[in-house]
Design a protein around this motif. Structure first.
Motif, PDB file in Angstrom:
ATOM      1  N   ILE A  19       0.826  -1.091  -0.168  1.00 26.49           N
ATOM      2  CA  ILE A  19       0.046   0.017   0.034  1.00 26.49           C
ATOM      3  C   ILE A  19       0.922   1.407   0.055  1.00 26.49           C
ATOM      4  O   ILE A  19       0.415   2.220  -0.541  1.00 26.49           O
ATOM      5  CB  ILE A  19      -0.858   0.145   1.326  1.00 26.49           C
ATOM      6  CG1 ILE A  19      -2.037  -1.171   1.050  1.00 26.49           C
ATOM      7  CG2 ILE A  19      -1.554   1.332   1.458  1.00 26.49           C
ATOM      8  CD1 ILE A  19      -2.618  -1.464   2.300  1.00 26.49           C
ATOM      9  N   ASN A  72       2.389   7.139  -6.440  1.00 27.71           N
ATOM     10  CA  ASN A  72       1.365   8.190  -6.887  1.00 27.71           C
ATOM     11  C   ASN A  72       1.927   9.590  -6.469  1.00 27.71           C
ATOM     12  O   ASN A  72       1.979  10.362  -7.491  1.00 27.71           O
ATOM     13  CB  ASN A  72       0.043   7.757  -6.374  1.00 27.71           C
ATOM     14  CG  ASN A  72      -0.751   6.968  -7.111  1.00 27.71           C
ATOM     15  OD1 ASN A  72      -0.534   6.913  -8.068  1.00 27.71           O
ATOM     16  ND2 ASN A  72      -1.412   6.197  -6.142  1.00 27.71           N
ATOM     17  N   ALA A 111      -9.554   3.423  -4.640  1.00 25.08           N
ATOM     18  CA  ALA A 111      -8.434   2.711  -5.464  1.00 25.08           C
ATOM     19  C   ALA A 111      -8.244   2.973  -6.961  1.00 25.08           C
ATOM     20  O   ALA A 111      -7.238   3.313  -7.689  1.00 25.08           O
ATOM     21  CB  ALA A 111      -8.431   1.172  -5.182  1.00 25.08           C
ATOM     22  N   PHE A 114      -6.387  -1.354   1.916  1.00 29.77           N
ATOM     23  CA  PHE A 114      -5.691  -0.094   1.081  1.00 29.77           C
ATOM     24  C   PHE A 114      -6.742   0.947   1.580  1.00 29.77           C
ATOM     25  O   PHE A 114      -5.997   2.279   1.655  1.00 29.77           O
ATOM     26  CB  PHE A 114      -5.866  -0.582  -0.240  1.00 29.77           C
ATOM     27  CG  PHE A 114      -5.381   0.660  -1.261  1.00 29.77           C
ATOM     28  CD1 PHE A 114      -4.273   0.637  -1.589  1.00 29.77           C
ATOM     29  CD2 PHE A 114      -6.353   1.606  -1.713  1.00 29.77           C
ATOM     30  CE1 PHE A 114      -3.934   1.894  -2.515  1.00 29.77           C
ATOM     31  CE2 PHE A 114      -6.022   2.493  -2.511  1.00 29.77           C
ATOM     32  CZ  PHE A 114      -4.789   2.830  -3.029  1.00 29.77           C
ATOM     33  N   HIS A 115      -8.137   1.218   1.631  1.00 29.11           N
ATOM     34  CA  HIS A 115      -8.959   2.259   1.694  1.00 29.11           C
ATOM     35  C   HIS A 115      -8.762   2.749   3.077  1.00 29.11           C
ATOM     36  O   HIS A 115      -8.784   4.157   3.233  1.00 29.11           O
ATOM     37  CB  HIS A 115     -10.147   2.143   1.199  1.00 29.11           C
ATOM     38  CG  HIS A 115     -10.297   1.924  -0.088  1.00 29.11           C
ATOM     39  ND1 HIS A 115     -10.428   0.435  -0.898  1.00 29.11           N
ATOM     40  CD2 HIS A 115     -10.374   2.745  -1.040  1.00 29.11           C
ATOM     41  CE1 HIS A 115     -10.681   0.589  -2.037  1.00 29.11           C
ATOM     42  NE2 HIS A 115     -10.589   1.983  -2.372  1.00 29.11           N
ATOM     43  N   SER A 125      -5.518   4.933   2.472  1.00 25.61           N
ATOM     44  CA  SER A 125      -5.694   5.741   1.260  1.00 25.61           C
ATOM     45  C   SER A 125      -6.829   6.946   1.403  1.00 25.61           C
ATOM     46  O   SER A 125      -6.550   8.072   0.963  1.00 25.61           O
ATOM     47  CB  SER A 125      -5.987   4.975  -0.018  1.00 25.61           C
ATOM     48  OG  SER A 125      -7.151   4.511  -0.002  1.00 25.61           O
ATOM     49  N   PHE A 164      -4.931   9.553  -5.067  1.00 24.77           N
ATOM     50  CA  PHE A 164      -5.318   8.674  -3.861  1.00 24.77           C
ATOM     51  C   PHE A 164      -6.704   8.509  -3.482  1.00 24.77           C
ATOM     52  O   PHE A 164      -7.457   9.076  -4.268  1.00 24.77           O
ATOM     53  CB  PHE A 164      -4.439   9.823  -2.637  1.00 24.77           C
ATOM     54  CG  PHE A 164      -3.084   9.870  -2.917  1.00 24.77           C
ATOM     55  CD1 PHE A 164      -2.253   8.853  -2.646  1.00 24.77           C
ATOM     56  CD2 PHE A 164      -2.693  11.318  -3.556  1.00 24.77           C
ATOM     57  CE1 PHE A 164      -0.777   9.227  -2.720  1.00 24.77           C
ATOM     58  CE2 PHE A 164      -1.321  11.507  -3.866  1.00 24.77           C
ATOM     59  CZ  PHE A 164      -0.358  10.410  -3.595  1.00 24.77           C
ATOM     60  N   ALA A 183       2.260   1.801  -3.457  1.00 22.83           N
ATOM     61  CA  ALA A 183       1.337   2.560  -4.314  1.00 22.83           C
ATOM     62  C   ALA A 183       1.317   3.959  -3.993  1.00 22.83           C
ATOM     63  O   ALA A 183       1.315   4.698  -4.970  1.00 22.83           O
ATOM     64  CB  ALA A 183       0.071   1.782  -4.208  1.00 22.83           C
ATOM     65  N   LEU A 184       1.334   4.260  -2.860  1.00 24.98           N
ATOM     66  CA  LEU A 184       1.104   5.801  -2.220  1.00 24.98           C
ATOM     67  C   LEU A 184       2.418   6.473  -2.791  1.00 24.98           C
ATOM     68  O   LEU A 184       2.419   7.623  -3.166  1.00 24.98           O
ATOM     69  CB  LEU A 184       0.909   5.903  -0.913  1.00 24.98           C
ATOM     70  CG  LEU A 184      -0.321   5.429  -0.345  1.00 24.98           C
ATOM     71  CD1 LEU A 184      -0.351   5.646   1.361  1.00 24.98           C
ATOM     72  CD2 LEU A 184      -1.630   5.909  -0.922  1.00 24.98           C
ATOM     73  N   ASN A 237      -2.732   1.905  -8.583  1.00 26.16           N
ATOM     74  CA  ASN A 237      -3.479   1.369  -7.244  1.00 26.16           C
ATOM     75  C   ASN A 237      -3.853  -0.165  -7.462  1.00 26.16           C
ATOM     76  O   ASN A 237      -3.439  -1.003  -6.812  1.00 26.16           O
ATOM     77  CB  ASN A 237      -4.396   2.345  -6.589  1.00 26.16           C
ATOM     78  CG  ASN A 237      -4.042   3.582  -6.191  1.00 26.16           C
ATOM     79  OD1 ASN A 237      -3.067   3.625  -5.904  1.00 26.16           O
ATOM     80  ND2 ASN A 237      -5.148   4.443  -6.081  1.00 26.16           N
TER      81      ASN A 237
END
Length: 382
Positions: free
Chosen positions: A137, A144, A337, A359-360, A363, A334, A140-141, A343
């Protein structure tokens, strides 16, 4: 008898659908959405493939094959072995991987960066127990956040840079404050989310042997593929990679995540169909994104529903404020997803249970804080 047969067939179909929904929830949701769209706003079925961005799908297919080849060569396990002996805590490892992911995403796009970092995380996990979900996670952040800085970092930046006509340097200088803020937020969150406990190296016995020829060829093909894809020759690149691996090491083709390719293809069809709905366009036109904050908010919020690349393309028809648009779609990556296709790639590559919820949980708050800080930067820095 016929009624009983029909009932059995219906039950079999229901089981197949339930099994698909359990194993591939995103794919199931997209299929339902496509069905609803075809009922309410039908298109000719033969016209649907034209909605797919085949350049992106072919690029994704090639990257899946190449990263599978790198994994099969054993080089990732070798690299993981080297890393764990130079990093002494879970928090230090997380910081290193976040920096690597962000740095790569500035140069080779956020998707490509994930195809390097997430397999590395999985290889590291085989050597020492790690919070794989959390690390994925944060990767992914990180991609981004890091990809915000340059026009090469992601597709929406490339589109905005090309249509705005600004120089490469001006684009970087303009987006640098937002990138720095997002990375500072991410590192602050890293300090809280990862412990400073020493890594447990009890699993790290002997290093896995590396197939040097396979690893070397895969690395060369990876570089060549990215260069060809960047110069808009991805079809040639994919054909060469596919044929080469099928003749030499077919596992690199046969063992890729075909479900991810299906998800991407359906996403383009569904999201572009939604973006083309008259009421969507009328709503945007009615809102009137004629101010800095309205453009920014529209880009960030619309990205949550149709992803940031389609949002950038659609909103560019209603505003010339490229700076606000770039800030908005960057923050829009962000949150939900679907806000960034990167993401979805990260979640799929990790193959961890309950990944979407985890994830959520991280995020969504990140999106809210980033949205507020992004608006402040947009209004106070020129």
């Amino acid at each position: 008898m016929h009624a009983a047969d029909d009932a059995r067939r219906a039950q079999a179909k229901s089981r197949v659908l339930l099994s698909l929904a359990a194993k591939e929830p995103v794919l199931a949701i997209l299929l339902v959405a496509l069905t609803v769209l075809q009922v309410t706003h039908p298109r000719a079925w033969l016209s649907l493939p034209a909605l797919i961005d085949w350049q992106t799908v072919m690029t994704l297919a090639g990257l899946l094959m190449l990263t599978k080849a790198v994994e099969l060569s054993g080089v990732l396990m070798w690299l993981a072995h080297r890393v764990v002996h130079h990093v002494h805590s879970e928090r230090s490892l997380a910081s290193l991987l976040i920096g690597l992911a962000a740095g790569l995403s500035m140069l080779v796009t956020n998707d490509v960066a994930l195809f390097v970092v997430v397999p590395l995380v999985l290889s590291l996990h085989r050597l020492t127990p790690l919070p794989v979900k959390r690390l994925t996670i944060f990767a992914a952040l990180a991609v981004n956040a890091g990809s915000v800085l340059t026009p090469l970092g992601n597709p929406q930046n490339l589109f905005i840079w090309q249509t705005s006509g600004v120089s490469f340097g001006r684009f970087v200088v303009t987006l640098a404050p937002l990138c720095a803020t997002l990375m500072a937020m991410l590192y602050a969150l890293t300090l809280v989310s990862f412990k400073a406990k020493p890594l447990d190296l009890s699993r790290d016995a002997t290093t896995q042997p590396v197939d040097r020829a396979f690893a070397s060829v895969s690395a060369l093909l990876f570089t060549a593929f990215v260069l060809l894809a960047d110069s808009h020759h991805v079809g040639i690149a994919l054909t060469g990679v596919t044929l080469g691996f099928l003749l030499w090491r077919r596992d690199a083709v046969l063992k890729i995540d075909w479900g991810l390719l299906a998800i991407f293809a359906l996403m383009f069809i569904v999201l572009r169909s939604v973006a083309a709905l008259p009421w969507i366009r009328e709503t945007i036109a009615g809102i009137g994104i004629d101010t800095t904050l309205r453009t920014y908010a529209a880009a960030a919020i619309l990205s949550q529903g149709i992803s940031n690349v389609p949002a950038a393309i659609m909103l560019a028809e209603f505003t010339k404020d490229w700076r606000s648009l770039a800030f908005g779609v960057s923050v829009g990556g962000f949150g939900i997803a679907i806000g960034s296709l990167a993401n979805l790639i990260a979640v799929r590559l990790a193959k961890e249970r309950h990944m979407w919820l985890s994830f959520h949980i991280i995020s969504m708050p990140f999106f809210c804080v980033a949205g507020a800080l992004g608006a402040w930067l947009l209004m106070h820095l020129r």
